[in-house]
Design a protein around this motif. Structure first.
Motif, PDB file in Angstrom:
ATOM      1  N   ARG A   8       4.633   2.470   4.768  1.00 24.06           N
ATOM      2  CA  ARG A   8       3.684   1.433   4.349  1.00 24.06           C
ATOM      3  C   ARG A   8       2.459   2.064   3.731  1.00 24.06           C
ATOM      4  NH1 ARG A   8       2.644   4.647   8.702  1.00 24.06           N
ATOM      5  NH2 ARG A   8       0.758   4.115   9.804  1.00 24.06           N
ATOM      6  N   GLY A   9       1.783   1.291   2.919  1.00 24.09           N
ATOM      7  CA  GLY A   9       0.496   1.705   2.408  1.00 24.09           C
ATOM      8  C   GLY A   9      -0.579   1.424   3.447  1.00 24.09           C
ATOM      9  N   SER A  12      -1.195  -2.232   5.144  1.00 23.15           N
ATOM     10  CA  SER A  12      -0.160  -3.103   4.570  1.00 23.15           C
ATOM     11  C   SER A  12       0.632  -3.857   5.632  1.00 23.15           C
ATOM     12  CB  SER A  12       0.808  -2.276   3.707  1.00 23.15           C
ATOM     13  OG  SER A  12       0.175  -1.813   2.547  1.00 23.15           O
ATOM     14  N   ILE A 112       5.188  -3.761   1.811  1.00 31.14           N
ATOM     15  CA  ILE A 112       4.101  -3.877   0.847  1.00 31.14           C
ATOM     16  C   ILE A 112       3.370  -5.191   1.108  1.00 31.14           C
ATOM     17  CG2 ILE A 112       5.238  -2.474  -0.904  1.00 31.14           C
ATOM     18  CD1 ILE A 112       6.073  -5.005  -2.349  1.00 31.14           C
ATOM     19  N   ALA A 113       2.129  -5.239   0.674  1.00 28.19           N
ATOM     20  CA  ALA A 113       1.321  -6.446   0.881  1.00 28.19           C
ATOM     21  C   ALA A 113       0.346  -6.585  -0.275  1.00 28.19           C
ATOM     22  CB  ALA A 113       0.559  -6.362   2.205  1.00 28.19           C
ATOM     23  N   ARG A 118      -4.622  -6.760   2.269  1.00 26.17           N
ATOM     24  CA  ARG A 118      -4.953  -5.422   2.736  1.00 26.17           C
ATOM     25  C   ARG A 118      -6.469  -5.246   2.852  1.00 26.17           C
ATOM     26  NH1 ARG A 118      -1.934  -1.321  -1.122  1.00 26.17           N
ATOM     27  NH2 ARG A 118      -2.462   0.151   0.561  1.00 26.17           N
ATOM     28  N   ILE A 137      -8.767   1.827   0.174  1.00 24.12           N
ATOM     29  CA  ILE A 137      -7.321   1.608   0.061  1.00 24.12           C
ATOM     30  C   ILE A 137      -6.755   2.320  -1.165  1.00 24.12           C
ATOM     31  CG2 ILE A 137      -5.566  -0.152  -0.412  1.00 24.12           C
ATOM     32  CD1 ILE A 137      -7.265  -2.052   1.357  1.00 24.12           C
ATOM     33  N   ASP A 141      -4.019   5.349  -1.010  1.00 22.23           N
ATOM     34  CA  ASP A 141      -2.735   5.183  -1.706  1.00 22.23           C
ATOM     35  C   ASP A 141      -2.503   6.327  -2.696  1.00 22.23           C
ATOM     36  OD1 ASP A 141      -2.151   2.907  -0.316  1.00 22.23           O
ATOM     37  OD2 ASP A 141      -2.488   1.521  -1.985  1.00 22.23           O
ATOM     38  N   ASN A 157       6.767   5.346  -4.309  1.00 20.72           N
ATOM     39  CA  ASN A 157       7.027   3.945  -4.624  1.00 20.72           C
ATOM     40  C   ASN A 157       8.440   3.678  -5.125  1.00 20.72           C
ATOM     41  OD1 ASN A 157       4.460   2.747  -4.013  1.00 20.72           O
ATOM     42  ND2 ASN A 157       3.636   3.787  -5.821  1.00 20.72           N
ATOM     43  N   SER A 167       7.947  -7.611   1.123  1.00 22.95           N
ATOM     44  CA  SER A 167       6.597  -8.006   0.733  1.00 22.95           C
ATOM     45  C   SER A 167       6.084  -9.045   1.715  1.00 22.95           C
ATOM     46  CB  SER A 167       6.594  -8.586  -0.689  1.00 22.95           C
ATOM     47  OG  SER A 167       5.331  -9.159  -0.978  1.00 22.95           O
ATOM     48  N   LYS A 169       3.674 -10.938   1.156  1.00 20.26           N
ATOM     49  CA  LYS A 169       2.945 -11.966   0.409  1.00 20.26           C
ATOM     50  C   LYS A 169       3.391 -13.361   0.820  1.00 20.26           C
ATOM     51  CE  LYS A 169       1.830 -13.508  -4.276  1.00 20.26           C
ATOM     52  NZ  LYS A 169       1.996 -13.257  -5.742  1.00 20.26           N
TER      53      LYS A 169
END
Length: 271
Positions: A8-9, A12, A112-113, A118, A137, A141, A157, A167, A169
């Motif tokens: 994860r980032g 995230s 991911i987000a 984030r 962030i 990253d 990535n 995701s 989202k």
């Protein structure tokens, strides 16, 4: 029963997802614990270990820094292998999907987000302003992408490195957790005798790397270590051909080793 890695980032949601999975499945959740144990086992400070992995590589120190990072990564990999050999683990620490890349049937997940989510997490947890959170962030990253390329030669990535990219989202942590839980029941992700042997061999390889990396006589050598069903082959370049005997002596007591074939080539640094 399965092994799951969560990449994860920064901020995230990967930490929350890993903890959700561990609770739902009854697995061990491991992240910083591996760093702490590796540091204690190999006699270095946790901060030195963490900094060597995460520090931004400077051009003038790339070679020496890479040697240090490879050395420290061997400590982390050896410690991680000891935990995953019995499966039922969710690992969300440093590059688990790459440290275990040659082990089949590991569920490799990336989370991911959206940036706004984030940023909200970062502002709440680190008490940052919105501008500070965005800057932090993006900086983290960028570091993550750079050291993944620097150490492993891959793009962090790249979706082909993972079995599942999620995701957050549109879905919740709980929904993501449920989706991955279903995957643990799939036959493709059940550990077989073959995959268990692969983990055992990886554990032997990583222990050899760690032991050689912690010995002053061999710590600066780049050696190729291969283990197959406990039979070990070590190759590479050494300053003195008698160092082959030194290498055998250093690693011979490592559990799981059946035979050692050490075939190195002498090099002459001043020639």
């Amino acid at each position: 029963m399965s092994i799951i890695t969560v990449s994860r980032g920064t901020f995230s949601g990967g930490n929350n997802l890993a903890e959700c999975l561990a609770k739902k499945l009854g697995y061990k959740a491991l992240s910083r614990e591996i760093l702490v144990e590796a540091a204690e086992r190999y006699g270095i400070s946790e901060s030195d270990l963490s900094n060597a992995i995460m520090a931004k590589p400077a051009i003038e120190e790339r070679l020496s820094l890479k040697i240090d990072r490879i050395r420290y990564l061997s400590f982390i990999q050896a410690t991680l292998c000891d935990h995953v050999k019995d499966d039922n683990v969710v690992y969300y620490g440093h590059a688990g999907h790459l440290l275990l890349k040659n082990v089949c049937r590991v569920i490799k997940v990336k989370v991911i987000a959206p940036m706004e989510l984030r940023v909200t997490f970062a502002m709440e947890r680190m008490k940052l302003s919105q501008e500070e959170a965005i800057s932090y962030i993006r900086r983290m990253d960028k570091y993550r992408q750079k050291w993944t390329k620097f150490l492993y030669g891959v793009d962090w990535n790249d979706p082909s490195l993972y079995d599942l990219v999620l995701s957050l989202k549109e879905i919740s942590i709980q929904t993501a957790c449920n989706m991955i839980s279903i995957m643990t029941e799939a036959p493709e992700f059940q550990l077989t005798e073959e995959s268990k042997r692969a983990i055992a061999d990886l554990a032997i390889e990583s222990r050899i790397k760690a032991k050689l990396a912690s010995d002053s006589k061999t710590r600066n050598y780049f050696l190729k270590i291969e283990a197959k069903d406990g039979n070990v082959k070590i190759s590479g370049r050494v300053r003195n051909i008698n160092d082959e005997n030194t290498i055998r002596e250093i690693v011979r007591d490592i559990p799981g080793i059946k035979t050692i074939d050490c075939s190195c080539i002498q090099y002459y640094p001043n020639s």
